[in-house]
Design a protein around this motif. Structure first.
Motif, short mmCIF file in Angstrom:
data_model
loop_
_atom_site.label_atom_id
_atom_site.label_comp_id
_atom_site.label_asym_id
_atom_site.label_seq_id
_atom_site.Cartn_x
_atom_site.Cartn_y
_atom_site.Cartn_z
N ILE A 96 0.87 -1.17 0.00
CA ILE A 96 0.00 0.00 0.00
C ILE A 96 0.91 1.22 0.00
N ALA A 97 0.97 1.89 -1.13
CA ALA A 97 1.85 3.05 -1.31
C ALA A 97 1.10 4.32 -0.93
N THR A 98 1.70 5.12 -0.06
CA THR A 98 1.05 6.35 0.40
C THR A 98 1.60 7.60 -0.26
N GLY A 99 2.69 7.46 -1.01
CA GLY A 99 3.31 8.62 -1.66
C GLY A 99 2.46 9.13 -2.80
N GLN A 100 2.54 10.42 -3.04
CA GLN A 100 1.82 11.05 -4.15
C GLN A 100 2.81 11.74 -5.07
N PRO A 101 2.55 11.70 -6.36
CA PRO A 101 3.47 12.31 -7.33
C PRO A 101 3.27 13.82 -7.43
N TRP A 102 3.78 14.55 -6.43
CA TRP A 102 3.60 16.00 -6.36
C TRP A 102 4.37 16.75 -7.43
N ASP A 103 5.51 16.22 -7.81
CA ASP A 103 6.35 16.92 -8.78
C ASP A 103 7.09 15.89 -9.63
N ASP A 104 7.89 16.38 -10.58
CA ASP A 104 8.60 15.49 -11.50
C ASP A 104 9.56 14.56 -10.77
N GLU A 105 10.27 15.08 -9.77
CA GLU A 105 11.23 14.24 -9.03
C GLU A 105 10.50 13.12 -8.31
N MET A 106 9.35 13.44 -7.69
CA MET A 106 8.59 12.42 -6.96
C MET A 106 7.99 11.40 -7.92
N ARG A 107 7.54 11.84 -9.08
CA ARG A 107 7.02 10.91 -10.10
C ARG A 107 8.12 9.94 -10.52
N ALA A 108 9.31 10.46 -10.78
CA ALA A 108 10.44 9.61 -11.19
C ALA A 108 10.82 8.64 -10.07
N ARG A 109 10.79 9.11 -8.83
CA ARG A 109 11.11 8.27 -7.68
C ARG A 109 10.11 7.12 -7.56
N ILE A 110 8.83 7.44 -7.70
CA ILE A 110 7.78 6.42 -7.61
C ILE A 110 7.95 5.38 -8.71
N GLU A 111 8.21 5.84 -9.94
CA GLU A 111 8.41 4.91 -11.06
C GLU A 111 9.62 4.01 -10.82
N LEU A 123 -6.62 -0.86 5.06
CA LEU A 123 -6.19 -2.07 5.78
C LEU A 123 -7.39 -2.96 6.07
N ALA A 124 -8.46 -2.37 6.55
CA ALA A 124 -9.67 -3.16 6.87
C ALA A 124 -10.23 -3.84 5.63
N ALA A 125 -10.21 -3.16 4.50
CA ALA A 125 -10.80 -3.70 3.28
C ALA A 125 -9.97 -4.82 2.65
N HIS A 126 -8.65 -4.79 2.84
CA HIS A 126 -7.78 -5.72 2.10
C HIS A 126 -7.12 -6.79 2.95
N SER A 127 -7.18 -6.70 4.25
CA SER A 127 -6.50 -7.69 5.09
C SER A 127 -7.26 -9.01 5.08
N ARG A 128 -6.51 -10.08 4.86
CA ARG A 128 -7.01 -11.45 4.89
C ARG A 128 -5.93 -12.32 5.52
N VAL A 135 1.81 -4.52 3.13
CA VAL A 135 2.98 -3.69 3.45
C VAL A 135 2.59 -2.25 3.22
N VAL A 136 2.68 -1.42 4.25
CA VAL A 136 2.38 0.01 4.13
C VAL A 136 3.70 0.76 4.03
N ASP A 137 3.90 1.47 2.93
CA ASP A 137 5.14 2.23 2.75
C ASP A 137 4.77 3.59 2.17
N CYS A 138 4.69 4.65 2.96
CA CYS A 138 5.13 4.67 4.34
C CYS A 138 4.20 5.53 5.20
N LEU A 139 4.30 5.32 6.50
CA LEU A 139 3.48 6.08 7.45
C LEU A 139 3.82 7.56 7.44
N SER A 149 -7.17 -0.60 13.28
CA SER A 149 -7.19 -1.44 12.07
C SER A 149 -6.01 -2.41 12.04
N ILE A 150 -4.88 -2.02 12.60
CA ILE A 150 -3.73 -2.93 12.68
C ILE A 150 -4.06 -4.10 13.61
N VAL A 151 -4.58 -3.79 14.77
CA VAL A 151 -4.91 -4.83 15.76
C VAL A 151 -6.00 -5.75 15.22
#
Length: 189
Positions: free
Chosen positions: A40-55, A81-86, A92-96, A127-129
């Protein structure tokens, strides 16, 4: 490498946090044919550098951990987490740290008030517990340095410290990464 029911992996920039999470996901996938794993990726592509980093991260992950699916969720992490945990599905949450950034300092406007942030942290720990499957959470430990200048930055560092403490308390394992090496802080597995 054994997978705990829940693990918080903390560390500084390029300390090996994400790599440890990937190794846990790979071990989980190899442990049984029916196992699944999703990042589960929490990063957002705010700018060109972040887009390249995500890719780059997506490409590198696909090579290192074939079979690790990716889901993007910048804000509604407890619900995700609640919707996808089985029981057979490792999350994997990256990152808090980026999740908290999205809540406190969104690119398009004003962040959430402190009381709403605190409730969001409580919802996350609940949700973790409650997760029926294993959860690995990655976050930055940034409270070891100098006190930052600026009220907003100090508020962020304080809230991140509260988030890390709450998540560590709710996880069965907490690991601190430094120079690519894990230091177990807690292990109730």
């Amino acid at each position: 490498m054994n997978v705990a029911r829940s693990e918080l992996i903390l560390g500084g920039q390029k300390s090996g946090k994400s790599r440890r999470a990937e190794l846990l996901a790979r071990a989980w996938l190899r442990a049984a044919p029916g196992h699944r794993a999703t990042l589960i990726a929490t990063g957002q592509p705010w700018d060109d550098e972040m887009r390249a980093r995500i890719e780059r991260h997506q490409s590198d992950r696909a090579e290192r951990v074939p079979g690790l699916a990716t889901l993007e969720e910048a804000l509604r992490l407890p619900e995700c987490l609640a919707a996808h945990s089985r029981p057979d599905h490792l999350l994997v949450v990256d990152c808090l740290t980026l999740w908290l950034t999205n809540l406190m300092m969104p690119a398009e406007g004003k962040g959430l008030p402190a009381d709403v942030l605190e409730r969001s942290i409580v919802k996350l720990t609940q949700s973790i517990v409650a997760a029926p499957g294993p959860v690995v959470l990655v976050g930055n430990e940034i409270g070891l340095g100098v006190i930052p200048l600026g009220r907003e930055v100090r508020a962020f560092v304080d809230m991140l410290g509260r988030l890390n403490q709450a998540v560590a308390a709710s996880c069965t394992r907490a690991t601190l990464m430094a120079a690519g090496l894990p230091l177990t802080l807690k292990d109730e597995a």
